[in-house]
Design an enzyme around this catalytic site. Structure first.
Site, PDB file in Angstrom:
ATOM      1  N   ILE A  57      -0.907   6.813   3.913  1.00 25.21           N
ATOM      2  CA  ILE A  57      -0.041   6.413   5.034  1.00 25.21           C
ATOM      3  C   ILE A  57       1.192   5.668   4.501  1.00 25.21           C
ATOM      4  O   ILE A  57       2.317   5.887   4.957  1.00 25.21           O
ATOM      5  CB  ILE A  57      -0.836   5.578   6.066  1.00 25.21           C
ATOM      6  CG1 ILE A  57      -1.915   6.470   6.718  1.00 25.21           C
ATOM      7  CG2 ILE A  57       0.091   4.981   7.130  1.00 25.21           C
ATOM      8  CD1 ILE A  57      -2.859   5.764   7.681  1.00 25.21           C
ATOM      9  N   GLY A  58       0.985   4.832   3.481  1.00 31.65           N
ATOM     10  CA  GLY A  58       2.107   4.123   2.859  1.00 31.65           C
ATOM     11  C   GLY A  58       3.135   5.091   2.279  1.00 31.65           C
ATOM     12  O   GLY A  58       4.351   4.890   2.411  1.00 31.65           O
TER      13      GLY A  58
ATOM     14  N   TYR B 220     -15.179  -3.967   8.379  1.00 30.01           N
ATOM     15  CA  TYR B 220     -13.847  -3.369   8.519  1.00 30.01           C
ATOM     16  C   TYR B 220     -13.327  -3.538   9.952  1.00 30.01           C
ATOM     17  O   TYR B 220     -12.189  -3.952  10.169  1.00 30.01           O
ATOM     18  CB  TYR B 220     -13.943  -1.893   8.137  1.00 30.01           C
ATOM     19  CG  TYR B 220     -12.678  -1.073   8.316  1.00 30.01           C
ATOM     20  CD1 TYR B 220     -11.672  -1.101   7.353  1.00 30.01           C
ATOM     21  CD2 TYR B 220     -12.502  -0.251   9.427  1.00 30.01           C
ATOM     22  CE1 TYR B 220     -10.527  -0.333   7.496  1.00 30.01           C
ATOM     23  CE2 TYR B 220     -11.357   0.516   9.580  1.00 30.01           C
ATOM     24  CZ  TYR B 220     -10.374   0.477   8.609  1.00 30.01           C
ATOM     25  OH  TYR B 220      -9.239   1.244   8.758  1.00 30.01           O
TER      26      TYR B 220
ATOM     27  N   SER C 112      -6.230  -0.415  13.238  1.00 32.04           N
ATOM     28  CA  SER C 112      -7.165   0.714  13.417  1.00 32.04           C
ATOM     29  C   SER C 112      -7.738   0.672  14.820  1.00 32.04           C
ATOM     30  O   SER C 112      -7.943  -0.408  15.386  1.00 32.04           O
ATOM     31  CB  SER C 112      -8.318   0.608  12.423  1.00 32.04           C
ATOM     32  OG  SER C 112      -9.339   1.533  12.773  1.00 32.04           O
TER      33      SER C 112
ATOM     34  N   GLY D 137       0.818  -1.214   0.000  1.00 30.25           N
ATOM     35  CA  GLY D 137       0.000   0.000   0.000  1.00 30.25           C
ATOM     36  C   GLY D 137       0.849   1.260   0.000  1.00 30.25           C
ATOM     37  O   GLY D 137       0.473   2.271   0.593  1.00 30.25           O
ATOM     38  N   ALA D 138       1.979   1.212  -0.715  1.00 31.19           N
ATOM     39  CA  ALA D 138       2.842   2.401  -0.801  1.00 31.19           C
ATOM     40  C   ALA D 138       2.205   3.490  -1.666  1.00 31.19           C
ATOM     41  O   ALA D 138       2.686   4.625  -1.694  1.00 31.19           O
ATOM     42  CB  ALA D 138       4.214   2.025  -1.346  1.00 31.19           C
ATOM     43  N   SER D 139       1.135   3.155  -2.372  1.00 32.16           N
ATOM     44  CA  SER D 139       0.408   4.163  -3.157  1.00 32.16           C
ATOM     45  C   SER D 139      -0.637   4.885  -2.312  1.00 32.16           C
ATOM     46  O   SER D 139      -1.233   5.858  -2.775  1.00 32.16           O
ATOM     47  CB  SER D 139      -0.274   3.482  -4.352  1.00 32.16           C
ATOM     48  OG  SER D 139      -0.957   2.317  -3.906  1.00 32.16           O
ATOM     49  N   GLY D 140      -0.875   4.435  -1.099  1.00 31.66           N
ATOM     50  CA  GLY D 140      -1.837   5.093  -0.217  1.00 31.66           C
ATOM     51  C   GLY D 140      -1.175   6.206   0.589  1.00 31.66           C
ATOM     52  O   GLY D 140       0.057   6.336   0.602  1.00 31.66           O
TER      53      GLY D 140
HETATM   54  N1  NAP Z   1      -6.988   7.120   7.050  1.00 34.13           N
HETATM   55  C1  NAP Z   1      -7.419   6.816   8.259  1.00 34.13           C
HETATM   56  O1  NAP Z   1      -8.104   7.622   8.930  1.00 34.13           O
HETATM   57  C2  NAP Z   1      -7.080   5.490   8.863  1.00 34.13           C
HETATM   58  C3  NAP Z   1      -7.371   5.276  10.212  1.00 34.13           C
HETATM   59  C4  NAP Z   1      -7.071   4.053  10.793  1.00 34.13           C
HETATM   60  C5  NAP Z   1      -6.491   3.062  10.021  1.00 34.13           C
HETATM   61  N2  NAP Z   1      -6.225   3.282   8.712  1.00 34.13           N
HETATM   62  C6  NAP Z   1      -5.639   2.178   7.949  1.00 34.13           C
HETATM   63  O2  NAP Z   1      -4.386   2.550   7.422  1.00 34.13           O
HETATM   64  C7  NAP Z   1      -4.155   1.858   6.179  1.00 34.13           C
HETATM   65  C8  NAP Z   1      -3.800   2.893   5.108  1.00 34.13           C
HETATM   66  O3  NAP Z   1      -4.857   3.843   5.018  1.00 34.13           O
HETATM   67  P1  NAP Z   1      -4.777   5.131   4.056  1.00 34.13           P
HETATM   68  O4  NAP Z   1      -5.556   6.189   4.706  1.00 34.13           O
HETATM   69  O5  NAP Z   1      -3.360   5.386   3.650  1.00 34.13           O
HETATM   70  O6  NAP Z   1      -5.630   4.583   2.828  1.00 34.13           O
HETATM   71  P2  NAP Z   1      -5.504   4.868   1.261  1.00 34.13           P
HETATM   72  O7  NAP Z   1      -4.799   6.138   0.987  1.00 34.13           O
HETATM   73  O8  NAP Z   1      -6.896   4.668   0.734  1.00 34.13           O
HETATM   74  O9  NAP Z   1      -4.589   3.652   0.746  1.00 34.13           O
HETATM   75  C9  NAP Z   1      -5.096   2.363   0.634  1.00 34.13           C
HETATM   76  C10 NAP Z   1      -4.025   1.469   0.028  1.00 34.13           C
HETATM   77  O10 NAP Z   1      -4.558   0.133  -0.083  1.00 34.13           O
HETATM   78  C11 NAP Z   1      -4.315  -0.329  -1.411  1.00 34.13           C
HETATM   79  N3  NAP Z   1      -5.329  -1.284  -1.840  1.00 34.13           N
HETATM   80  C12 NAP Z   1      -6.684  -1.074  -1.910  1.00 34.13           C
HETATM   81  N4  NAP Z   1      -7.264  -2.173  -2.450  1.00 34.13           N
HETATM   82  C13 NAP Z   1      -6.271  -3.075  -2.702  1.00 34.13           C
HETATM   83  C14 NAP Z   1      -6.225  -4.390  -3.258  1.00 34.13           C
HETATM   84  N5  NAP Z   1      -7.324  -5.036  -3.678  1.00 34.13           N
HETATM   85  N6  NAP Z   1      -5.022  -4.991  -3.374  1.00 34.13           N
HETATM   86  C15 NAP Z   1      -3.896  -4.369  -2.964  1.00 34.13           C
HETATM   87  N7  NAP Z   1      -3.859  -3.135  -2.423  1.00 34.13           N
HETATM   88  C16 NAP Z   1      -5.042  -2.500  -2.309  1.00 34.13           C
HETATM   89  C17 NAP Z   1      -4.353   0.914  -2.285  1.00 34.13           C
HETATM   90  O11 NAP Z   1      -3.682   0.644  -3.520  1.00 34.13           O
HETATM   91  P3  NAP Z   1      -3.981   1.495  -4.896  1.00 34.13           P
HETATM   92  O12 NAP Z   1      -4.278   2.910  -4.469  1.00 34.13           O
HETATM   93  O13 NAP Z   1      -2.712   1.378  -5.684  1.00 34.13           O
HETATM   94  O14 NAP Z   1      -5.119   0.849  -5.596  1.00 34.13           O
HETATM   95  C18 NAP Z   1      -3.603   1.897  -1.385  1.00 34.13           C
HETATM   96  O15 NAP Z   1      -2.209   1.724  -1.514  1.00 34.13           O
HETATM   97  C19 NAP Z   1      -5.442   1.074   5.883  1.00 34.13           C
HETATM   98  O16 NAP Z   1      -5.314  -0.255   6.321  1.00 34.13           O
HETATM   99  C20 NAP Z   1      -6.465   1.790   6.730  1.00 34.13           C
HETATM  100  O17 NAP Z   1      -7.508   0.922   7.081  1.00 34.13           O
HETATM  101  C21 NAP Z   1      -6.496   4.477   8.115  1.00 34.13           C
END
Ligand code: NAP
Length: 240
Positions: free
Chosen positions: A13-14, A148, A135, A8-11
């Site tokens: 947090i990643g 979730y 989370s 998830g380096a494209s996200g």
């Molecule tokens: N943001 C918050 O408030 C928050 C709070 C608590 C926990 N978290 C957790 O932290 C983590 C990162 O969150 P974030 O906010 O950085 O989310 P994000 O920006 O939406 O990133 C999500 C990542 O998951 C990848 N992904 C989605 N579907 C996938 C699949 N089928 N196969 C492989 N990779 C997949 C995406 O890849 P592509 O973009 O390349 O498709 C992206 O790299 C998640 O587990 C989230 O639940 C987030």
């Protein structure tokens, strides 16, 4: 040279984890699912800034179990795995389909477990570490995000169990449980919803992605070798 695999380096947090670890000398395997451009741009920037380190991009749909073998075959050395991939579904349990349950389980729990299985030997050779971005909902639960919350709880349980199992191999396994982080996962909220949320958070703000990455960096460091099997909430005092 130390190598980290960031799922998830494209996200958001990643990306923050990648930037922070690269600045500390790490070489990186940067995974993406659909957002190739975001990872390629990240890598271009990191290569310019840190020309002595290696940066690779790797694609995997984490719902596609058949491709895991080929994915892990591309990894050479691995000192750390960061699971920053994930997705939520906002709906009532009664509206959630069996297929959504299977797909999210596969992406958030089963595939990370299979990847850990495949890289265990490499991690054991390097006193490695695994960090899940879990989370706070995996601790407290959340209405409208039952699936979730269940899967985040499963990630936390995996960390506790596998942390015990792999301690004798000198591998640490931990999870960070963020509260609300200012990422695009939360951009769809209305102003009113955001105001309501912030009023519940004692710190009265969301976390920045880099505040989560800073804890990842700590957990991968020498001073954290005695920390394993734990869930570390990073929530501004919310829900803990
Ligand atoms: N943001 C918050 O408030 C928050 C709070 C608590 C926990 N978290 C957790 O932290 C983590 C990162 O969150 P974030 O906010 O950085 O989310 P994000 O920006 O939406 O990133 C999500 C990542 O998951 C990848 N992904 C989605 N579907 C996938 C699949 N089928 N196969 C492989 N990779 C997949 C995406 O890849 P592509 O973009 O390349 O498709 C992206 O790299 C998640 O587990 C989230 O639940 C987030």
């Amino acid at each position: 040279m130390k190598f980290a695999l960031i799922l998830g380096a494209s996200g958001d947090i990643g990306q923050a984890c990648a930037r922070r670890l690269a600045s500390k000398g790490w070489s990186l395997y940067c995974h993406y699912h659909q957002n190739e451009t975001r990872v390629k741009t990240l890598i271009e920037n990191l290569e310019k800034k840190y020309p002595r380190q290696d940066f690779f991009s790797l694609q995997l749909d984490m719902t596609d179990e058949k491709r895991i073998e080929a994915f892990t075959a591309q990894l050479f050395e691995v000192d750390a795995v960061i699971v920053a991939s994930g997705q939520t579904i906002y709906k009532l349990l009664t509206d959630t389909t069996s297929r959504e349950m299977d797909q999210l389980w596969q992406m958030m729990v089963k595939t990370p477990m299979l990847i850990c299985q495949k890289v265990q030997e490499k991690l054991a050779r390097k006193k490695g570490s695994i960090v899940f971005i879990g989370s706070v909902y995996g601790i407290s639960g959340s209405a409208m995000e039952v699936l979730y919350s269940t899967l985040k709880g499963a990630q936390h349980a995996f960390v506790k169990a596998y942390g015990q199992e792999s301690a004798s191999l000198d591998i640490t396994v931990n999870a960070i449980a963020p509260g609300a982080v200012r990422t695009h996962m939360n951009y769809h909220w209305t102003e009113e919803e955001t105001r309501q949320l912030l009023s519940e958070i004692p710190a009265n703000r969301m976390a920045e992605a880099d505040e989560i990455a800073a804890v990842v960096q700590f957990l991968l460091g020498e001073h954290a070798r005695y920390i394993t099997g734990t869930i570390i909430p990073v929530t501004g005092g919310w829900k803990v």
